[in-house]
Design an enzyme around this catalytic site. Structure first.
Site, PDB file in Angstrom:
ATOM      1  N   TYR A 118       0.753  -1.259  -0.067  1.00  0.00           N
ATOM      2  CA  TYR A 118       0.192  -0.017   0.058  1.00  0.00           C
ATOM      3  C   TYR A 118       0.982   1.295   0.107  1.00  0.00           C
ATOM      4  O   TYR A 118       1.885   1.382   0.719  1.00  0.00           O
ATOM      5  CB  TYR A 118      -0.808  -0.046   1.093  1.00  0.00           C
ATOM      6  CG  TYR A 118      -1.819   1.280   1.429  1.00  0.00           C
ATOM      7  CD1 TYR A 118      -2.804   1.427   0.599  1.00  0.00           C
ATOM      8  CD2 TYR A 118      -1.475   2.307   2.182  1.00  0.00           C
ATOM      9  CE1 TYR A 118      -3.783   2.523   0.648  1.00  0.00           C
ATOM     10  CE2 TYR A 118      -2.108   3.315   2.258  1.00  0.00           C
ATOM     11  CZ  TYR A 118      -3.290   3.609   1.326  1.00  0.00           C
ATOM     12  OH  TYR A 118      -3.908   4.511   1.408  1.00  0.00           O
ATOM     13  N   TRP A 120       1.086   5.580  -1.901  1.00  0.00           N
ATOM     14  CA  TRP A 120       1.007   6.671  -2.868  1.00  0.00           C
ATOM     15  C   TRP A 120       1.817   6.732  -3.978  1.00  0.00           C
ATOM     16  O   TRP A 120       1.671   7.205  -5.139  1.00  0.00           O
ATOM     17  CB  TRP A 120       0.977   7.997  -2.082  1.00  0.00           C
ATOM     18  CG  TRP A 120      -0.472   8.387  -1.949  1.00  0.00           C
ATOM     19  CD1 TRP A 120      -1.344   7.653  -0.978  1.00  0.00           C
ATOM     20  CD2 TRP A 120      -1.248   9.582  -2.274  1.00  0.00           C
ATOM     21  NE1 TRP A 120      -2.603   8.448  -0.781  1.00  0.00           N
ATOM     22  CE2 TRP A 120      -2.384   9.475  -1.663  1.00  0.00           C
ATOM     23  CE3 TRP A 120      -0.997  10.795  -2.974  1.00  0.00           C
ATOM     24  CZ2 TRP A 120      -3.305  10.754  -1.727  1.00  0.00           C
ATOM     25  CZ3 TRP A 120      -1.801  11.679  -3.011  1.00  0.00           C
ATOM     26  CH2 TRP A 120      -3.088  11.757  -2.760  1.00  0.00           C
TER      27      TRP A 120
HETATM   28  N1  LIG Z   1      -1.486   9.163  12.333  1.00  0.00           N
HETATM   29  C1  LIG Z   1      -2.023   9.057  11.036  1.00  0.00           C
HETATM   30  N2  LIG Z   1      -1.471   8.173  10.013  1.00  0.00           N
HETATM   31  C2  LIG Z   1      -1.850   8.305   8.816  1.00  0.00           C
HETATM   32  C3  LIG Z   1      -2.802   9.114   8.295  1.00  0.00           C
HETATM   33  C4  LIG Z   1      -3.239  10.133   9.176  1.00  0.00           C
HETATM   34  O1  LIG Z   1      -4.423  10.949   8.963  1.00  0.00           O
HETATM   35  N3  LIG Z   1      -2.954   9.980  10.542  1.00  0.00           N
HETATM   36  N4  LIG Z   1      -3.301   9.230   7.053  1.00  0.00           N
HETATM   37  C5  LIG Z   1      -3.168   7.933   6.321  1.00  0.00           C
HETATM   38  C6  LIG Z   1      -3.334   7.995   4.867  1.00  0.00           C
HETATM   39  S1  LIG Z   1      -4.841   8.728   4.390  1.00  0.00           S
HETATM   40  C7  LIG Z   1      -2.455   7.635   3.905  1.00  0.00           C
HETATM   41  S2  LIG Z   1      -3.074   7.723   2.150  1.00  0.00           S
HETATM   42  C8  LIG Z   1      -1.129   6.884   4.346  1.00  0.00           C
HETATM   43  C9  LIG Z   1      -0.296   7.600   3.228  1.00  0.00           C
HETATM   44  O2  LIG Z   1       0.923   6.384   3.233  1.00  0.00           O
HETATM   45  P1  LIG Z   1       1.960   6.060   2.346  1.00  0.00           P
HETATM   46  O3  LIG Z   1       1.252   6.191   0.883  1.00  0.00           O
HETATM   47  O4  LIG Z   1       2.754   4.837   2.436  1.00  0.00           O
HETATM   48  O5  LIG Z   1       2.969   7.432   2.261  1.00  0.00           O
HETATM   49  P2  LIG Z   1       4.106   8.096   1.318  1.00  0.00           P
HETATM   50  O6  LIG Z   1       4.924   8.719   2.245  1.00  0.00           O
HETATM   51  O7  LIG Z   1       3.392   8.593   0.470  1.00  0.00           O
HETATM   52  O8  LIG Z   1       4.826   6.642   0.979  1.00  0.00           O
HETATM   53  C10 LIG Z   1       4.971   6.628  -0.408  1.00  0.00           C
HETATM   54  C11 LIG Z   1       6.659   5.913  -0.750  1.00  0.00           C
HETATM   55  O9  LIG Z   1       6.640   5.787  -1.968  1.00  0.00           O
HETATM   56  C12 LIG Z   1       7.895   5.870  -2.234  1.00  0.00           C
HETATM   57  N5  LIG Z   1       7.886   6.010  -3.819  1.00  0.00           N
HETATM   58  C13 LIG Z   1       7.642   7.095  -4.360  1.00  0.00           C
HETATM   59  N6  LIG Z   1       7.717   6.837  -5.752  1.00  0.00           N
HETATM   60  C14 LIG Z   1       7.951   5.717  -6.001  1.00  0.00           C
HETATM   61  C15 LIG Z   1       8.403   4.916  -7.155  1.00  0.00           C
HETATM   62  O10 LIG Z   1       8.173   5.334  -8.305  1.00  0.00           O
HETATM   63  N7  LIG Z   1       8.811   3.559  -6.746  1.00  0.00           N
HETATM   64  C16 LIG Z   1       8.871   3.137  -5.487  1.00  0.00           C
HETATM   65  N8  LIG Z   1       9.503   1.671  -5.494  1.00  0.00           N
HETATM   66  N9  LIG Z   1       8.699   3.801  -4.460  1.00  0.00           N
HETATM   67  C17 LIG Z   1       8.247   5.034  -4.603  1.00  0.00           C
HETATM   68  C18 LIG Z   1       8.319   7.140  -1.505  1.00  0.00           C
HETATM   69  O11 LIG Z   1       9.679   7.299  -1.582  1.00  0.00           O
HETATM   70  C19 LIG Z   1       7.672   6.924  -0.328  1.00  0.00           C
HETATM   71  O12 LIG Z   1       8.493   6.329   0.843  1.00  0.00           O
HETATM   72  O13 LIG Z   1      -0.873   7.257   5.679  1.00  0.00           O
HETATM   73  C20 LIG Z   1      -1.940   7.059   6.665  1.00  0.00           C
HETATM   74  N10 LIG Z   1      -1.523   7.426   7.767  1.00  0.00           N
HETATM   75  N1  LIG Z   2      -0.745  18.885   1.797  1.00  0.00           N
HETATM   76  C1  LIG Z   2      -1.240  17.433   1.968  1.00  0.00           C
HETATM   77  N2  LIG Z   2      -2.369  17.307   1.617  1.00  0.00           N
HETATM   78  C2  LIG Z   2      -2.803  16.065   1.580  1.00  0.00           C
HETATM   79  C3  LIG Z   2      -2.071  14.901   1.892  1.00  0.00           C
HETATM   80  C4  LIG Z   2      -0.684  15.241   2.485  1.00  0.00           C
HETATM   81  O1  LIG Z   2       0.039  14.311   2.914  1.00  0.00           O
HETATM   82  N3  LIG Z   2      -0.449  16.569   2.389  1.00  0.00           N
HETATM   83  N4  LIG Z   2      -2.668  13.902   2.088  1.00  0.00           N
HETATM   84  C5  LIG Z   2      -3.924  13.507   1.233  1.00  0.00           C
HETATM   85  C6  LIG Z   2      -4.470  12.062   1.553  1.00  0.00           C
HETATM   86  S1  LIG Z   2      -3.825  10.743   1.207  1.00  0.00           S
HETATM   87  C7  LIG Z   2      -5.687  12.153   2.092  1.00  0.00           C
HETATM   88  S2  LIG Z   2      -6.344  10.677   2.636  1.00  0.00           S
HETATM   89  C8  LIG Z   2      -6.401  13.287   2.481  1.00  0.00           C
HETATM   90  C9  LIG Z   2      -7.145  13.379   3.891  1.00  0.00           C
HETATM   91  O2  LIG Z   2      -8.072  14.345   3.950  1.00  0.00           O
HETATM   92  P1  LIG Z   2      -8.641  14.474   5.479  1.00  0.00           P
HETATM   93  O3  LIG Z   2      -8.765  13.280   6.083  1.00  0.00           O
HETATM   94  O4  LIG Z   2      -9.774  15.260   5.322  1.00  0.00           O
HETATM   95  O5  LIG Z   2      -7.307  15.248   6.118  1.00  0.00           O
HETATM   96  P2  LIG Z   2      -7.015  15.447   7.735  1.00  0.00           P
HETATM   97  O6  LIG Z   2      -5.904  16.344   7.623  1.00  0.00           O
HETATM   98  O7  LIG Z   2      -6.539  14.091   8.244  1.00  0.00           O
HETATM   99  O8  LIG Z   2      -8.263  16.143   8.374  1.00  0.00           O
HETATM  100  C10 LIG Z   2      -8.832  17.232   8.084  1.00  0.00           C
HETATM  101  C11 LIG Z   2      -9.213  17.942   9.293  1.00  0.00           C
HETATM  102  O9  LIG Z   2      -9.934  17.200  10.078  1.00  0.00           O
HETATM  103  C12 LIG Z   2     -10.158  17.610  11.445  1.00  0.00           C
HETATM  104  N5  LIG Z   2     -10.669  16.769  12.311  1.00  0.00           N
HETATM  105  C13 LIG Z   2      -9.979  15.646  12.815  1.00  0.00           C
HETATM  106  N6  LIG Z   2     -10.513  14.652  13.754  1.00  0.00           N
HETATM  107  C14 LIG Z   2     -11.905  15.416  13.533  1.00  0.00           C
HETATM  108  C15 LIG Z   2     -13.044  15.107  14.108  1.00  0.00           C
HETATM  109  O10 LIG Z   2     -13.312  14.154  14.970  1.00  0.00           O
HETATM  110  N7  LIG Z   2     -14.169  15.863  13.926  1.00  0.00           N
HETATM  111  C16 LIG Z   2     -14.196  17.097  13.007  1.00  0.00           C
HETATM  112  N8  LIG Z   2     -15.089  17.709  12.820  1.00  0.00           N
HETATM  113  N9  LIG Z   2     -12.790  17.321  12.387  1.00  0.00           N
HETATM  114  C17 LIG Z   2     -11.760  16.399  12.703  1.00  0.00           C
HETATM  115  C18 LIG Z   2      -8.646  18.006  11.528  1.00  0.00           C
HETATM  116  O11 LIG Z   2      -8.319  19.200  12.208  1.00  0.00           O
HETATM  117  C19 LIG Z   2      -7.773  18.180  10.310  1.00  0.00           C
HETATM  118  O12 LIG Z   2      -7.493  19.128  10.299  1.00  0.00           O
HETATM  119  O13 LIG Z   2      -5.606  14.507   2.378  1.00  0.00           O
HETATM  120  C20 LIG Z   2      -4.630  14.605   1.310  1.00  0.00           C
HETATM  121  N10 LIG Z   2      -4.312  15.961   1.112  1.00  0.00           N
HETATM  122 MO   LIG Z   3      -5.092   9.000   2.013  1.00  0.00          MO
END
Ligand SMILES: Nc1nc2c(c(=O)[nH]1)N[C@H]1C(S)=C(S)[C@@H](COP(=O)(O)OP(=O)(O)OC[C@H]3O[C@@H](n4cnc5c(=O)[nH]c(N)nc54)[C@H](O)[C@@H]3O)O[C@H]1N2
Ligand SMILES: Nc1nc2c(c(=O)[nH]1)N[C@H]1C(S)=C(S)[C@@H](COP(=O)(O)OP(=O)(O)OC[C@H]3O[C@@H](n4cnc5c(=O)[nH]c(N)nc54)[C@H](O)[C@@H]3O)O[C@H]1N2
Ligand SMILES: [Mo]
Length: 776
Positions: A118, A120
């Site tokens: 899993y 991005w």
């Molecule tokens: N506490 C907490 N944890 C969270 C979240 C949260 O809200 N709170 N959010 C969650 C969410 S929504 C998400 S989507 C995940 C994201 O978690 P990930 O998608 O695992 O995070 P990334 O840092 O984007 O990791 C992508 C990795 O792919 C590598 N990469 C990039 N391009 C390539 C390529 O072409 N080939 C290879 N082999 N590698 C490559 C990058 O160097 C990087 O290390 O995190 C989750 N974790």
């Molecule tokens: N710059 C940047 N943008 C991103 C990403 C990134 O890594 N960097 N990751 C992308 C990815 S993979 C995803 S999945 C999306 C995620 O998109 P979201 O899940 O919407 O993003 P978060 O920043 O986790 O949360 C948005 C806001 O929700 C609020 N929040 C947290 N808990 C609660 C709650 O219980 N109730 C309410 N009402 N609000 C709450 C927090 O204050 C937070 O700032 O973002 C994407 N956008």
């Molecule tokens: Mo995500």
């Protein structure tokens, strides 16, 4: 005199740009001319592409090599995260990988290989590391895969029971044209943080969210942000902020629903015609089933929002064209199904679902392009094939799987057993960023016999692998970039040669498939260039079948031009407009064909953690929980403003946001004063699962009792799991439990903690060290 740089158009998750290259080095990134609000993240690429943290050559962990020599792989995993690495030639590395895959497949079966992989990765439809990993492992006999995602996993498996589809999660919601023209009130649960709208998986041609919000407000709409932090009010846009205790939105929505019911302001006609089971839900609201009427006062006591505000919000929403939007964060929490279901029930009672600018929406403000007006057009796709092993886990259950082979678990109405994983194969993700309770994952990660990772940089996951294969970046390969939500298709031109000895994931897999005798099944006889042409031709043929789309140019013309822009849609998209017009013909794919406010199917599963109608179920950790005595603060771990998850963390944009090299944590001045914490000083955040260092930022725009810290600082802890995480990674503190047995999503946003000042010298951050000692 220096020559002008060479120019190469390309795409990243944070935007399209032209790479400027001089003397074989990336010297700048020029935003796509049509993007009026480009993300500053695009300027981080020069730091990253030429970083000393690049994995330069294939490398193997010393402890794993020793174990292999003695043929005792058991116990060898304890060295992951501790041992150093030796570099080896590609031939040696590929031979080791091939032998391990063959050994595990023949001894333990294909399901003993975890290929969920899993993450991005990077933009580009062909060189998508997760898709390539699946193609490769499927072609070689299969693997244990994963289903769902961390972004909206709870909603993904709930919504089909309620509305028959999870399409609104992919960003296909009532579009911004419709919202800007018709919506008078947006109730924005989780706010509309523009920092999150910088990115979209697959890449954004234009950054449009701020512009749409401006138009919506200029047309007279009011925006109410319900969030624990004022930081979720979109920058530069007028909005009211209503602070709420984290993880209590379901109670607020249920309270609002009760207000509508009590005052007779619910749309009985809509509920009757388009919904199933409203009477059962209404009985819950009245308290018929549990003796507790779900009044505004009841909600106020849970949420920390005044009862008058609960009533006002409900009646305001009933008095005008209103849209109830939830960011994805609401469901990335323990019992995260409930706020989403309660949101749909609230919108159903308001009776505006299927009307222009009305009803409910998800993800506006979570990501760029949610609600982007876009014509339905196919984009180039790489087929992944199918998995002969037919084994998969819900993605966020990885640590449970590794710790409990054979263990039973429930998921979406069925019972399963965890496979016994011997080999983990990962490309394009960073589990030591994305998973919860990283100290627990660290223990679980010692179990497999072999861990193979393709990485571009020495990330925390690469440093916990046995065999690390260096992968190129997008700038080192040709590709086509597009997402199903964006209005462009981009040619991504190779701008640089592979750095160090890195190779494309595709080339690595091609060679391994050749060694295993299944190269043709993997490549289908095409090289990378052949695949790009093939995928483009397939898209072109599908466009030719549509009367809304122009003829796509020949591949060469597209490549030269650098991008295709889709024409705007002829009409606004309104979610469930068809269903509203003709529910018999356009019935939903639910058992009743209608919106299910009571689900007989979910009732049949008998899950006490996900009953048959929306309900307030206290999460394991929230500010009203018994454990809040010991750990009195709720940690919200949001997406980072200056990077994409853990990607770009070492670049200067992200580094500049840190405090004494640690991730900032926001804290209310009253909570800080009570603990003797001063602005800009180091703190230790802790709970029973772990502890990390961070830099305190005092912020009055927080609900007291709440801490906010972004994810993505590279995990920096010793491997024994007992120590201090030095860099500020909130995932040493978060809860690793399924949201419920129905969906088994990630509960990242439910974590109680405490915080204290850090006195004395702080240990140096070691996350950016390269763990290579020599050449084998
Ligand atoms: N506490 C907490 N944890 C969270 C979240 C949260 O809200 N709170 N959010 C969650 C969410 S929504 C998400 S989507 C995940 C994201 O978690 P990930 O998608 O695992 O995070 P990334 O840092 O984007 O990791 C992508 C990795 O792919 C590598 N990469 C990039 N391009 C390539 C390529 O072409 N080939 C290879 N082999 N590698 C490559 C990058 O160097 C990087 O290390 O995190 C989750 N974790
Ligand atoms: N710059 C940047 N943008 C991103 C990403 C990134 O890594 N960097 N990751 C992308 C990815 S993979 C995803 S999945 C999306 C995620 O998109 P979201 O899940 O919407 O993003 P978060 O920043 O986790 O949360 C948005 C806001 O929700 C609020 N929040 C947290 N808990 C609660 C709650 O219980 N109730 C309410 N009402 N609000 C709450 C927090 O204050 C937070 O700032 O973002 C994407 N956008
Ligand atoms: Mo995500």
């Amino acid at each position: 005199m220096t020559s002008p740089p060479q120019r190469f158009p390309t795409l990243s998750h944070w935007g399209a740009y032209t790479a400027l290259v001089r003397d074989g080095r990336l010297v700048g990134c020029e935003p796509f001319a049509r993007d009026r609000a480009p993300s500053p993240m695009i300027h981080a690429m020069p730091d990253m592409v030429h970083s000393p943290l690049r994995v330069a050559r294939p490398a193997v962990r010393e402890g794993w090599l020793r174990g292999r020599a003695k043929d005792t792989r058991s116990g060898a995993g304890a060295g992951r995260g501790v041992d150093r690495y030796v570099e080896v030639g590609w031939d040696t590395a590929l031979k080791l990988v091939h032998e391990e895959l063959s050994r595990v497949r023949s001894t333990h079966g294909a399901e003993a290989i975890f290929g969920g992989s899993y993450g991005w990765a990077s933009a580009g439809r062909f060189h998508n590391a997760m898709s390539q990993t699946r193609r490769f492992l499927y072609a070689g006999g299969g693997c244990t895969d994963q289903v769902g995602n961390y972004s909206w996993g709870a909603a993904q498996f709930l919504l089909p029971h309620v509305i028959g589809t999870w399409q609104p999660l992919t960003g296909k919601v009532t579009d911004w044209n419709s919202v800007a023209a018709h919506t008078r009130l947006i109730l924005a649960f989780g706010g509309m943080p523009l920092r999150n709208a910088q990115v979209i998986a697959g890449g954004a041609g234009e950054h449009t969210t701020a512009g749409w919000l401006r138009r919506t407000v200029d047309n007279g709409a009011r925006i109410v942000v319900v969030s624990p932090t004022r930081g979720d009010v979109p920058a530069g846009i007028e909005a009211e902020w209503i602070p709420i205790r984290p993880n209590t939105d379901a109670a607020l929505m249920i309270g609002m629903a009760s207000v509508l019911l009590e005052s007779g302001r619910h749309d009985a006609g809509f509920l009757d015609r388009y919904c199933h089971g409203f009477e059962r839900y209404a009985a819950y609201l009245r308290g018929d089933t549990d003796g507790q009427p779900k009044t505004a006062e009841w909600a106020a006591a849970i949420c920390g929002v005044s009862a008058d505000t609960v009533r006002r919000l409900a009646l305001d929403a009933a008095n005008c064209r209103s849209l109830v939007n939830c960011t994805w964060s609401l469901q990335r929490a323990h019992r995260g199904e409930q706020p989403y279901w309660a949101c749909i029930a609230l919108a159903a009672m308001l009776g505006q679902i299927g009307l222009p600018g009305g009803g409910f929406s998800f993800g506006l403000g979570s990501i760029n392009s949610a609600g982007n007006p876009r014509i339905d057009a196919a984009v180039p796709q790489l087929p992944e094939g199918s998995n002969p092993a037919r084994s998969a886990i819900p993605v966020a259950r990885i640590a449970d799987m590794l710790l409990d082979p054979g263990g039973a678990y429930r998921f979406n109405g069925r019972e399963y057993r965890y496979p016994d994983i011997r080999l983990v194969y990962w490309a394009g993700g960073n589990p030591f960023h994305h998973h919860q309770d990283l100290n627990r994952l660290q223990q679980a990660w010692q179990r497999p016999e072999t861990v193979i990772v393709h990485e571009t940089w020495w990330t925390p996951t690469a440093r916990r692998a046995d065999i690390v294969l260096p992968a190129t970046t997008t700038l080192e390969r040709n590709d086509i970039g597009a997402s199903s939500r964006d209005g462009y298709v981009f040619a991504m031109h190779r701008a640089l040669p592979p750095q160090g000895q890195s190779r494309d994931d595709f080339e690595i897999y091609r060679e391994l498939a050749a060694m295993g005798g299944y190269e043709d099944a993997y490549t289908e006889g095409r090289d990378a260039c052949g695949w790009l042409r093939h995928m483009y031709a397939d898209m072109r043929a599908r466009w030719a079948g549509s009367d809304e789309l122009p003829e796509a140019p020949e591949f060469e013309d597209f490549w030269r031009q650098g991008y295709l822009a889709l024409p705007p849609p002829r009409r606004d998209f309104v979610l469930f407009e068809d269903f509203r017009r003709d529910p018999a013909r356009h019935g939903l794919r639910t058992p009743s064909g209608r919106i299910e406010l009571y689900s007989d199917r979910i009732a049949g599963f008998g899950y006490e953690d996900c009953p048959a109608h929306p309900a307030w179920l206290p999460p394991a950790e929230w500010l009203g929980a018994p454990a809040a005595g010991r750990y009195p603060l709720h940690l919200v771990s949001s997406q980072p403003a200056h990077r994409l998850h853990s990607q770009l963390d070492p670049a200067s944009l992200s580094s500049a946001s840190k405090i004494q090299h640690r991730e900032p944590v926001r804290i209310h001045p009253a909570d800080a004063a009570a603990r003797g914490i001063a602005d800009g000083t180091l703190v230790r955040i802790h709970n029973a699962r772990g502890a990390c260092l961070a830099g305190a930022v005092l912020d009055e725009g927080l609900m007291p009792g709440v801490l906010v810290m972004s994810t993505g600082a590279w995990f920096d802890a010793d491997a024994d799991g007992a120590g201090l995480e030095r860099h500020g990674n909130p995932n040493v503190l978060t809860l690793d439990a399924g949201t419920s047995q129905l969906t088994q999503g990630s509960s990242a946003l439910s974590a109680l903690v405490d915080i204290e000042p850090w006195h004395g010298a702080a240990p140096a951050v070691r996350a950016y060290e390269v763990p290579v000692v020599g050449v084998s």
